[in-house]
Design a protein around this motif. Sequence first.
Motif, PDB file in Angstrom:
ATOM      1  N   LYS A 276       0.846  -1.198   0.000  1.00 59.11           N
ATOM      2  CA  LYS A 276       0.000   0.000   0.000  1.00 59.11           C
ATOM      3  C   LYS A 276       0.878   1.244   0.000  1.00 59.11           C
ATOM      4  N   VAL A 277       0.586   2.171  -0.893  1.00 59.06           N
ATOM      5  CA  VAL A 277       1.317   3.447  -0.940  1.00 59.06           C
ATOM      6  C   VAL A 277       0.712   4.376   0.106  1.00 59.06           C
ATOM      7  N   THR A 278       1.492   4.692   1.138  1.00 52.79           N
ATOM      8  CA  THR A 278       0.971   5.497   2.252  1.00 52.79           C
ATOM      9  C   THR A 278       1.246   6.985   2.112  1.00 52.79           C
ATOM     10  N   GLY A 279       2.137   7.363   1.201  1.00 46.68           N
ATOM     11  CA  GLY A 279       2.402   8.792   1.040  1.00 46.68           C
ATOM     12  C   GLY A 279       3.582   9.052   0.116  1.00 46.68           C
ATOM     13  N   SER A 326      -1.999  15.449  -3.457  1.00 45.93           N
ATOM     14  CA  SER A 326      -2.484  14.075  -3.383  1.00 45.93           C
ATOM     15  C   SER A 326      -2.368  13.405  -4.749  1.00 45.93           C
ATOM     16  N   SER A 419       6.511   6.247   0.183  1.00 42.39           N
ATOM     17  CA  SER A 419       6.429   5.397   1.379  1.00 42.39           C
ATOM     18  C   SER A 419       5.447   4.261   1.117  1.00 42.39           C
ATOM     19  N   LEU A 420       5.855   3.038   1.463  1.00 40.05           N
ATOM     20  CA  LEU A 420       5.057   1.842   1.214  1.00 40.05           C
ATOM     21  C   LEU A 420       4.848   1.064   2.499  1.00 40.05           C
ATOM     22  N   SER A 421       3.656   0.528   2.645  1.00 40.41           N
ATOM     23  CA  SER A 421       3.341  -0.347   3.777  1.00 40.41           C
ATOM     24  C   SER A 421       3.245  -1.780   3.280  1.00 40.41           C
ATOM     25  N   THR A 427       7.410  -1.157   6.816  1.00 34.28           N
ATOM     26  CA  THR A 427       7.355   0.000   5.925  1.00 34.28           C
ATOM     27  C   THR A 427       8.649   0.073   5.116  1.00 34.28           C
ATOM     28  N   HIS A 429      10.778   2.872   2.140  1.00 34.37           N
ATOM     29  CA  HIS A 429      10.818   4.185   1.486  1.00 34.37           C
ATOM     30  C   HIS A 429      11.747   4.097   0.278  1.00 34.37           C
TER      31      HIS A 429
END
Length: 509
Positions: A276-279, A326, A419-421, A427, A429
């Motif tokens: 999941k891309v968190t940011g 975003s 950033s990826l989860s 996590t 980066h």
Amino acid sequence: MSSITSSEHSKAPTLGGYARRLSIKPKPSITIHINNHYRSKVYTTGDEVSGYVAINPQTDVRFDTLQIALLGTAKTRVDAVNIPQATAHTFLKLIMPIPESSYPVPRVFEAGMNYTVPFTFVIPSTLTLGACSHHVANESIQEHHVRLPPTVGSWEKDDFAPNMSRVQYVIKARAYRDEESGVSTKIIEAGREIRVLPAAPEDPPLNITKHDDLYTMSKSKTLRRTILSPKSGRVTITAQQPGAAMMSPDGQTITSTTVPLDLEFEPASGDTPAPKVTGVSSKITAVTYFSAVGINHYPNLKNWRRSFGSEGRGSYSGTASASTGSAGAVQWTRQLTAQARRDSGYGSEGPSSSSSDTDHSGNRVTAALKKRKGEAASPIVHTARLRVPVQVPATKKTFVPTFHSCIASRVYVLWLTVSLSCGGGGTAHVTLGVPLQIGVTGATAVSSEDRNAELPPSFQEFEEAEADEYWRPRVLGLPSVEFDRSGAGAGAPPGYADLEYRRRTVAAH
């Protein structure tokens, strides 16, 4: 008709006998006034810079030549291993022509008189080829070198410029006296600096290769749920070069730009979900290159650390945070790898599947999984596309446009951190560095054939021999800029009116 006028004023008080005993002679006063000018004003291509030079001598001043010029000068200082080297390159020299018939007879600025000399300059769209007379690798580099560079190092806000690199535009007024020895002596002088942001069009994307160390267009990283858990897969993020961020001619606003990012996730097993891309965060690094000699290539390409670590060259960088908008929800698409498609007989031209197992190609995916059971690599790959909007922080810093000149350059690197989860608290980066061009609106293309035709005659007289003089490194000091006296009396550029001297005497105070 513009004219040089004069009027009488009261003489300045002296210190009586003490001043007479020391034979102190007051220096003539000379100042430059620019019409409608203020401290933060910015000039761009095609803008008119007009005003007058005021001369207020307190004693009679004999002169032979009066020159008013707009000079553009790049200055660099390199603290080399052996000895510091300072170089000045005058790339722009516009001389205000004053006809011989306009000079007073005799040529004397008389005490008690106020003289005014009007001038008008227009910021040109390009330089002559004589402004870049050194060897360059190709025509593209020379085309950049004959563009006007922006002012560097003289802004109210930090513009990331080191003390070792400056670009200045100055209106100079000087009066000379010819001595019997044949040497001309400067007797009075004044200067007024202005800030220039020339129009800069958007250039084509750079051809970035793995040898261009300044940029990182693609990066891969292994993902794990925890530090001790086995790897869940490998993600690769590749950036495309964004369009230029365009600055307004006054430098107050800069448009946003969007960076396309291609994501690819290779799971360790077919049932591992995509991360999941968190940011996404961003920052901008401004890199200034400077040299004691003419630069013959693009300094931001190839191994810039090695090529600019040698004697006579240097670089300086500064970084500022940028605003990232975003990118929206990430929609992963699951499909077979090329090898899996060949093994399963599923052609590479066939439709790709989504992340769900219920799509029309689910059976083929399952068959491929069974066929490759026991192999280390998964036949599944997840792909996604992100479009990341970025806003350059123009309110806190001064961003000058990207430029390459003969002895100085400025480029920008946009750093994007995704950033990826990975699930289970893991996590990761991934950081990329892409080239970011900053331009200035209002640019017009000018062909090399039309370049000299549109320039005023005094500007066309820029001599390559004189340009070469400014390439010569100076030791422990910057050289002073000398006027090209051959330009006096040259034909006036369009809009320049004839000048003449006129005197008008008024009652003393």
